[in-house]
Design a protein around this motif. Structure first.
Motif, short mmCIF file in Angstrom:
data_model
loop_
_atom_site.label_atom_id
_atom_site.label_comp_id
_atom_site.label_asym_id
_atom_site.label_seq_id
_atom_site.Cartn_x
_atom_site.Cartn_y
_atom_site.Cartn_z
N HIS A 265 1.22 3.36 -2.87
CA HIS A 265 -0.02 4.13 -3.29
C HIS A 265 -0.05 5.51 -2.27
O HIS A 265 -0.80 6.34 -2.84
CB HIS A 265 -1.24 3.22 -3.57
CG HIS A 265 -1.05 2.21 -4.41
ND1 HIS A 265 -1.55 2.38 -5.68
CD2 HIS A 265 -0.49 0.77 -4.20
CE1 HIS A 265 -1.54 1.18 -6.40
NE2 HIS A 265 -0.75 0.30 -5.29
N VAL A 266 0.34 5.47 -1.29
CA VAL A 266 0.07 6.60 -0.13
C VAL A 266 1.66 6.81 0.46
O VAL A 266 3.00 5.92 -0.08
CB VAL A 266 -0.52 6.19 0.78
CG1 VAL A 266 -2.14 5.79 0.31
CG2 VAL A 266 -0.22 4.71 1.45
N THR B 107 -6.40 2.44 2.15
CA THR B 107 -6.07 3.96 0.98
C THR B 107 -7.53 4.34 0.48
O THR B 107 -7.64 5.12 -0.37
CB THR B 107 -5.50 3.30 -0.41
OG1 THR B 107 -6.03 2.07 -0.97
CG2 THR B 107 -4.01 2.73 -0.05
N ASP C 291 -5.77 -3.84 1.42
CA ASP C 291 -5.36 -2.94 2.47
C ASP C 291 -6.29 -2.73 3.31
O ASP C 291 -6.23 -1.75 4.33
CB ASP C 291 -4.66 -1.44 1.85
CG ASP C 291 -5.93 -0.85 1.34
OD1 ASP C 291 -6.97 -1.35 1.00
OD2 ASP C 291 -5.74 0.31 1.16
N GLN D 274 0.86 -1.14 0.06
CA GLN D 274 0.09 0.14 0.11
C GLN D 274 1.03 1.19 -0.13
O GLN D 274 0.55 2.44 -0.43
CB GLN D 274 -1.06 -0.06 1.14
CG GLN D 274 -0.21 0.14 2.50
CD GLN D 274 -1.13 0.13 3.80
OE1 GLN D 274 -2.28 -0.52 3.63
NE2 GLN D 274 -0.64 0.42 4.82
#
Length: 255
Positions: A151-152, A253, A249, A148
């Motif tokens: 993505h963040v 997210t 996740d 994750q």
């Protein structure tokens, strides 16, 4: 009468698979999942004892598995490993590491260790696997274990985030390069999974609580939570999936 469509099989009988970093945690779960679906699995890592024990456990469970010692940071050894074997049908690019610390404290040694294993080794392992697939006309599946954090962002994770964001971009470009050869490339992006790598951090009560505050389903992930997605991406049920990421996740997210 209109014939009903038939669900593509998740079985992997007759397939061969390679899993890196396979001695424990996510790698072991990936190897077990593929073997349970019928693939003959080769487990690789630097530690002979761990992967031999893991392969033995898979065989006792009725699966087909072998252990092979390989340091994926040794690119000459990677090339020699693939040159000596027939093409694999499936690669799980799992070997990785993390050195969490504030970005102001990151050293060049930290950078080389994290980016070297998480990105450089992942790239060249995928390249070596793909070359053998192409040479032998194998329509294969590359599965990269991302995060994750691809993505963040997160505090104290500058190197890890850099490597996993880069892995996502690498995956998309690889998918385009390999599509004409019918080789698929995808990532799996988990939240915090309780493994030997993460367990020391998760034993810190404050850190664990901060993680659980962002996991909407209310629990830390386990390696078993990824096994279905790994099997899916390896199988014909995902034959139209390439260049994408399955984010597992628990809602992290979604905010």
């Amino acid at each position: 009468m209109t014939p009903l469509p038939v669900t593509p099989s998740l079985r992997l009988d007759g397939s061969t698979a390679l899993v890196t970093g396979a001695g424990r945690g996510i790698g072991l779960a990936a190897a077990a999942a593929l073997a349970q679906a019928g693939a003959a699995v080769t487990l690789v890592a630097r530690s002979r004892e761990e992967i031999e024990a893991a392969a033995d456990a898979i065989r006792r469970d009725g699966g087909a598995a072998e252990a092979a010692v390989l340091d994926v940071t040794d690119l000459a050894a990677v090339d020699a490993f693939f040159a000596a074997r027939p093409a694999f049908d499936i690669l799980v690019n799992n070997a990785g590491t993390n050195r969490p610390k504030p970005m102001t404290e990151v050293t060049t040694g930290d950078y080389d260790a994290v980016l070297g294993l998480n990105l450089k080794s992942a790239f060249f392992v995928a390249q070596a696997a793909a070359k053998r697939m192409i040479a032998q006309g194998v329509a294969g599946s590359l599965i990269h274990i991302g995060s994750q954090m691809g993505h963040v962002g997160a505090p104290n994770r500058s190197l890890y985030c850099a490597s996993k964001w880069a892995l996502e971009g690498m995956n998309k470009a690889i998918a385009l390069d390999l599509a004409p050869h019918r080789i698929r490339s995808n990532t799996i992006a988990p939240t915090f999974i309780e493994t030997p790598l993460t367990k020391p951090f998760l034993q810190d009560t404050a850190f664990r609580d901060s993680v659980l505050a962002k996991i909407k389903l209310g629990r830390i992930g386990q390696p078993e939570d990824l096994m279905g997605a790994i099997t899916l991406l390896a199988s014909n049920a995902a034959q139209m999936m390439t260049g994408t990421s399955i984010i597992i996740d628990a809602g992290w997210t979604a905010d």
